[in-house]
Design a protein around this motif. Structure first.
Motif, mmCIF file in Angstrom:
data_model
loop_
_atom_site.group_PDB
_atom_site.id
_atom_site.type_symbol
_atom_site.label_atom_id
_atom_site.label_comp_id
_atom_site.label_asym_id
_atom_site.label_seq_id
_atom_site.Cartn_x
_atom_site.Cartn_y
_atom_site.Cartn_z
ATOM 1 N N ILE A 4 4.504 -9.302 20.791
ATOM 2 C CA ILE A 4 3.809 -8.373 19.901
ATOM 3 C C ILE A 4 3.285 -9.098 18.665
ATOM 4 O O ILE A 4 2.297 -8.708 18.061
ATOM 5 C CB ILE A 4 4.731 -7.166 19.532
ATOM 6 N N GLU A 40 8.224 -7.392 22.210
ATOM 7 C CA GLU A 40 8.374 -5.938 22.050
ATOM 8 C C GLU A 40 9.843 -5.553 22.066
ATOM 9 O O GLU A 40 10.612 -6.046 22.904
ATOM 10 C CB GLU A 40 7.652 -5.216 23.189
ATOM 11 N N LYS A 173 4.245 -1.059 15.460
ATOM 12 C CA LYS A 173 4.910 -1.825 16.520
ATOM 13 C C LYS A 173 5.936 -2.776 15.913
ATOM 14 O O LYS A 173 6.915 -3.124 16.547
ATOM 15 C CB LYS A 173 3.872 -2.620 17.312
ATOM 16 N N SER A 206 9.803 -3.276 17.068
ATOM 17 C CA SER A 206 10.360 -4.621 16.900
ATOM 18 C C SER A 206 10.579 -4.831 15.405
ATOM 19 O O SER A 206 9.847 -4.268 14.595
ATOM 20 C CB SER A 206 9.372 -5.676 17.389
#
Ligand SMILES: Nc1ncnc2c1ncn2[C@@H]1O[C@H](COP(=O)(O)OP(=O)(O)O)[C@@H](O)[C@H]1O
Ligand code: SF4
Ligand SMILES: [Mg+2]
Length: 323
Positions: A4, A40, A173, A206
């Motif tokens: 990510i 992730e 994210k 994350s």
């Protein structure tokens, strides 16, 4: 697992104040050729003493500072090259929780407005805003009747819960938690750490968890990067790093972690000043108990000494190779 966040050879230096107009401009390197990645639903811990460059690295990821060189990719996209809508979207993907919930929350806004603000800035429809607001309160363990209250009416731990709810509002994210428990009472620290762990699994975010406290970092992280003087000097899985620290600086940090069992008291941190006219070869030389003038050449890159265990120390990597 999907990456990510990728930090590739990132460096950042700051101009130092000049003595006078004619003197030469000097620079201070806060982040030096750092490469890290985050998958992730993973937590990357970053640990190091004050001044080692942790917050500067966080600011680079958040696009608050620009790197002098290197690249930062969020979901595969280079944040330095993004513009307009794409940049706004990338910034939305990374949110931050600061150390001090007393100063990071606007004292003139109530909880409702603090949490709703990022949703309003991003034009989320009003009915959706309300749904998100109530589910966030649940996620961070705040009562539904707290919405009209102001930050000063809460304890430190509860304020940090409000800050976490705000950071989660846009479904990022990646959450960067920069010393998120350092200003809290010891009794509250574990609650906030556990809350962060629960949220990670519930919302599949994350984290980059930054702290000077290696025990807190080990508790929450999947892998850990140890920073010293602007560089990552060791990188390994959390368990592996705890069991098998290779860099003398990591060993020093681990020796300073207080042990809960008084029978098993660890020695206090020992910083052994090297008086052998330390050469500038290895950045840690002047503090390193193992410094050897003939052998300790500067290593600019992390060496993989075991699978997924990297270290920037020529002696420990050699020793590993011989063992
Ligand atoms: N804007 C700035 N201008 C000049 N020096 C800075 C600036 N920001 C950070 N630094 C310096 O960079 C070094 C690393 O700081 P920082 O990233 O805050 O470290 P940490 O978070 O690990 O304590 C420090 O010596 C700090 O004084
Ligand atoms: S290279 Fe030498 S001085 Fe540097 S950390 Fe390793 S043992 Fe210490
Ligand atoms: Mg900092």
């Amino acid at each position: 697992m999907k990456k990510i966040l990728e930090i590739k050879n990132v460096s950042k230096k700051f101009a130092l104040r000049k003595d006078n107009f004619f003197s030469r401009q000097n620079y201070f390197t806060a982040v030096d050729n750092v490469s890290l990645s985050l998958e992730e639903n993973q937590t990357l811990g970053i640990v190091g003493e004050s001044g080692s460059g942790k917050t500067t690295l966080a600011k680079l990821i958040l696009d608050i500072e620009k790197p002098d060189s290197g690249e930062i990719l969020i979901a595969g996209k280079n944040i330095s090259l993004a513009k307009g809508k794409e940049l706004k979207e990338l910034r939305r993907q990374t949110q931050v929780i600061f150390q001090d919930p007393y100063s990071s929350l606007n004292p003139r806004m109530n909880v409702e407005n603090i949490i709703l603000e990022p949703l309003q800035i991003n034009n989320i429809a009003a009915p959706e805003q309300n749904k998100i607001l109530h589910s966030l309160l649940n996620s961070v363990g705040l009562p539904q009747n707290c919405l009209k209250k102001y930050p000063h009416e809460f304890s430190g731990g509860q304020r940090q819960r409000i800050a976490i709810a705000r950071a989660l509002a846009l479904k990022p994210k990646v959450i960067i938690a920069d010393e998120p428990i350092s200003s809290l009472d010891i009794s509250i620290q574990a609650q906030i750490l556990n809350l962060l762990k629960e949220i990670k699994d519930e919302l599949r975010v994350s984290y980059i968890f930054i702290s000077h406290d290696l025990s807190a970092v080990c508790h929450i992280s999947d892998k850990i990067a140890v920073m010293n003087k602007a560089s990552v000097v060791e990188l390994a899985g959390a368990e592996e790093l705890f069991k098998n620290p290779l860099h003398p600086y990591t060993q020093l940090l681990l020796n300073s972690v207080p042990d809960a069992d008084p029978e098993n008291k660890n020695e206090e941190i020992k910083i052994i000043q090297n008086d052998s006219n330390a050469s500038p070869t290895c950045a840690f030389a002047e503090r390193c108990p193992l410094y050897d003038e003939a052998l300790c050449v500067n290593e600019n890159t992390l060496m993989e000494v075991e699978k997924n265990h990297f270290v920037k120390c020529i002696l420990s990597s050699r020793e590993k190779a011989l063992s």
